[in-house]
Design a protein around this motif. Structure first.
Motif, PDB file in Angstrom:
ATOM      1  N   CYS A  37       5.010 -29.116  32.835  1.00 19.45           N
ATOM      2  CA  CYS A  37       5.056 -30.308  31.986  1.00 19.45           C
ATOM      3  C   CYS A  37       5.162 -30.017  30.488  1.00 19.45           C
ATOM      4  CB  CYS A  37       3.802 -31.160  32.229  1.00 19.45           C
ATOM      5  SG  CYS A  37       3.429 -31.468  33.964  1.00 19.45           S
ATOM      6  N   ALA A  38       4.642 -28.874  30.068  1.00 13.64           N
ATOM      7  CA  ALA A  38       4.530 -28.578  28.635  1.00 13.64           C
ATOM      8  C   ALA A  38       5.876 -28.401  27.943  1.00 13.64           C
ATOM      9  CB  ALA A  38       3.659 -27.338  28.415  1.00 13.64           C
ATOM     10  N   ARG A  39       6.918 -28.235  28.692  1.00 18.53           N
ATOM     11  CA  ARG A  39       8.244 -28.120  28.089  1.00 18.53           C
ATOM     12  C   ARG A  39       8.604 -29.416  27.350  1.00 18.53           C
ATOM     13  NH1 ARG A  39      11.134 -26.985  32.693  1.00 18.53           N
ATOM     14  NH2 ARG A  39      11.486 -29.143  33.181  1.00 18.53           N
ATOM     15  N   CYS A  40       8.066 -30.549  27.840  1.00 21.35           N
ATOM     16  CA  CYS A  40       8.364 -31.845  27.224  1.00 21.35           C
ATOM     17  C   CYS A  40       7.133 -32.548  26.653  1.00 21.35           C
ATOM     18  CB  CYS A  40       9.026 -32.765  28.242  1.00 21.35           C
ATOM     19  SG  CYS A  40      10.603 -32.133  28.870  1.00 21.35           S
ATOM     20  N   HIS A  41       5.992 -32.425  27.347  1.00 21.78           N
ATOM     21  CA  HIS A  41       4.771 -33.139  26.964  1.00 21.78           C
ATOM     22  C   HIS A  41       3.801 -32.222  26.241  1.00 21.78           C
ATOM     23  CE1 HIS A  41       5.488 -36.685  29.556  1.00 21.78           C
ATOM     24  NE2 HIS A  41       6.076 -35.822  30.362  1.00 21.78           N
ATOM     25  N   SER A  42       3.089 -32.777  25.270  1.00 20.61           N
ATOM     26  CA  SER A  42       1.945 -32.070  24.708  1.00 20.61           C
ATOM     27  C   SER A  42       0.841 -32.128  25.759  1.00 20.61           C
ATOM     28  CB  SER A  42       1.469 -32.754  23.427  1.00 20.61           C
ATOM     29  OG  SER A  42       0.229 -32.202  23.029  1.00 20.61           O
ATOM     30  N   ILE A  43       0.246 -30.987  26.064  1.00 19.31           N
ATOM     31  CA  ILE A  43      -0.822 -30.965  27.058  1.00 19.31           C
ATOM     32  C   ILE A  43      -2.156 -30.580  26.421  1.00 19.31           C
ATOM     33  CG2 ILE A  43       0.780 -30.518  28.968  1.00 19.31           C
ATOM     34  CD1 ILE A  43      -0.394 -27.602  28.939  1.00 19.31           C
ATOM     35  N   ARG A  45      -4.971 -31.454  22.821  1.00 14.70           N
ATOM     36  CA  ARG A  45      -5.576 -32.566  22.089  1.00 14.70           C
ATOM     37  C   ARG A  45      -4.957 -32.834  20.722  1.00 14.70           C
ATOM     38  NH1 ARG A  45     -10.854 -33.879  24.144  1.00 14.70           N
ATOM     39  NH2 ARG A  45     -11.363 -32.476  25.851  1.00 14.70           N
ATOM     40  N   VAL A  46      -4.016 -31.988  20.255  1.00 14.73           N
ATOM     41  CA  VAL A  46      -3.575 -32.154  18.862  1.00 14.73           C
ATOM     42  C   VAL A  46      -2.073 -32.101  18.619  1.00 14.73           C
ATOM     43  CG1 VAL A  46      -5.759 -31.370  17.865  1.00 14.73           C
ATOM     44  CG2 VAL A  46      -4.000 -29.701  18.382  1.00 14.73           C
ATOM     45  N   THR A  47      -1.325 -31.343  19.377  1.00 16.37           N
ATOM     46  CA  THR A  47       0.079 -31.144  19.035  1.00 16.37           C
ATOM     47  C   THR A  47       0.953 -32.305  19.480  1.00 16.37           C
ATOM     48  OG1 THR A  47       0.541 -29.929  21.081  1.00 16.37           O
ATOM     49  CG2 THR A  47      -0.130 -28.626  19.166  1.00 16.37           C
ATOM     50  N   SER A  48       2.111 -32.405  18.861  1.00 15.72           N
ATOM     51  CA  SER A  48       3.108 -33.390  19.265  1.00 15.72           C
ATOM     52  C   SER A  48       3.835 -32.891  20.494  1.00 15.72           C
ATOM     53  CB  SER A  48       4.118 -33.600  18.142  1.00 15.72           C
ATOM     54  OG  SER A  48       3.482 -34.072  16.985  1.00 15.72           O
ATOM     55  N   SER A  49       4.361 -33.816  21.265  1.00 16.85           N
ATOM     56  CA  SER A  49       5.160 -33.429  22.430  1.00 16.85           C
ATOM     57  C   SER A  49       6.469 -32.812  21.951  1.00 16.85           C
ATOM     58  CB  SER A  49       5.458 -34.642  23.305  1.00 16.85           C
ATOM     59  OG  SER A  49       4.285 -35.122  23.909  1.00 16.85           O
ATOM     60  N   PRO A  50       6.916 -31.723  22.593  1.00 20.50           N
ATOM     61  CA  PRO A  50       8.196 -31.124  22.224  1.00 20.50           C
ATOM     62  C   PRO A  50       9.371 -32.107  22.355  1.00 20.50           C
ATOM     63  CG  PRO A  50       6.951 -29.604  23.587  1.00 20.50           C
ATOM     64  CD  PRO A  50       6.213 -30.916  23.596  1.00 20.50           C
ATOM     65  N   LEU A  51       9.304 -32.983  23.354  1.00 18.08           N
ATOM     66  CA  LEU A  51      10.316 -34.018  23.530  1.00 18.08           C
ATOM     67  C   LEU A  51       9.705 -35.322  23.009  1.00 18.08           C
ATOM     68  CD1 LEU A  51      13.116 -34.786  24.681  1.00 18.08           C
ATOM     69  CD2 LEU A  51      11.961 -35.246  26.855  1.00 18.08           C
ATOM     70  N   GLN A  52      10.279 -35.876  21.986  1.00 17.80           N
ATOM     71  CA  GLN A  52       9.682 -37.009  21.286  1.00 17.80           C
ATOM     72  C   GLN A  52       9.345 -38.188  22.200  1.00 17.80           C
ATOM     73  OE1 GLN A  52      12.044 -38.445  18.016  1.00 17.80           O
ATOM     74  NE2 GLN A  52      10.327 -39.506  17.108  1.00 17.80           N
ATOM     75  N   ILE A  53      10.183 -38.463  23.201  1.00 18.95           N
ATOM     76  CA  ILE A  53       9.926 -39.621  24.065  1.00 18.95           C
ATOM     77  C   ILE A  53       8.882 -39.345  25.142  1.00 18.95           C
ATOM     78  CG2 ILE A  53      12.210 -40.624  23.691  1.00 18.95           C
ATOM     79  CD1 ILE A  53      12.981 -39.591  26.498  1.00 18.95           C
TER      80      ILE A  53
END
Length: 105
Positions: A37-43, A45-53
């Motif tokens: 999942c981390a390729r697209c979602h932030s997993i 508590r602080v970082t932005s998701s790599p894929l904005q949507i």
């Protein structure tokens, strides 16, 4: 004397105990999320998701009760955007992933 010993014990525990010890199920869920999942979602508590949507996992509980995701994970998550792969998890994987997601609430 007893107070000093108690204080020293508490300080020792605070310094030696892991700050955020997670259970084996939570660790397996985190590993699943990191791998799939981390390729697209932030997993975390602080970082932005790599894929904005892609919503950060830490915000999923604001959209859905975490337990309600179990059925979707068992049947296969299908979303409206084509970049999201379809996942169908086994019951133990669902338990582990939900356990991890609860740590982010």
């Amino acid at each position: 004397m007893l107070r000093l010993a108690l204080r020293q014990t508490l300080v020792t525990l605070m310094l030696t105990a892991p700050a955020f010890a997670i259970s084996p199920a939570e660790q397996r869920g985190k590993t699943f999320a990191l791998t799939n999942c981390a390729r697209c979602h932030s997993i975390d508590r602080v970082t932005s998701s790599p894929l904005q949507i892609a919503p950060p996992f830490r915000s999923l509980h604001k959209r859905y009760p975490i337990e309600s995701l179990a059925e979707a994970l068992a049947e296969g998550i299908v979303t409206g955007h084509p970049t999201m792969p379809e996942f169908q998890l086994e019951p133990d994987q669902i338990h582990d992933l939900l356990s991890f997601l609860k740590t982010l609430e």
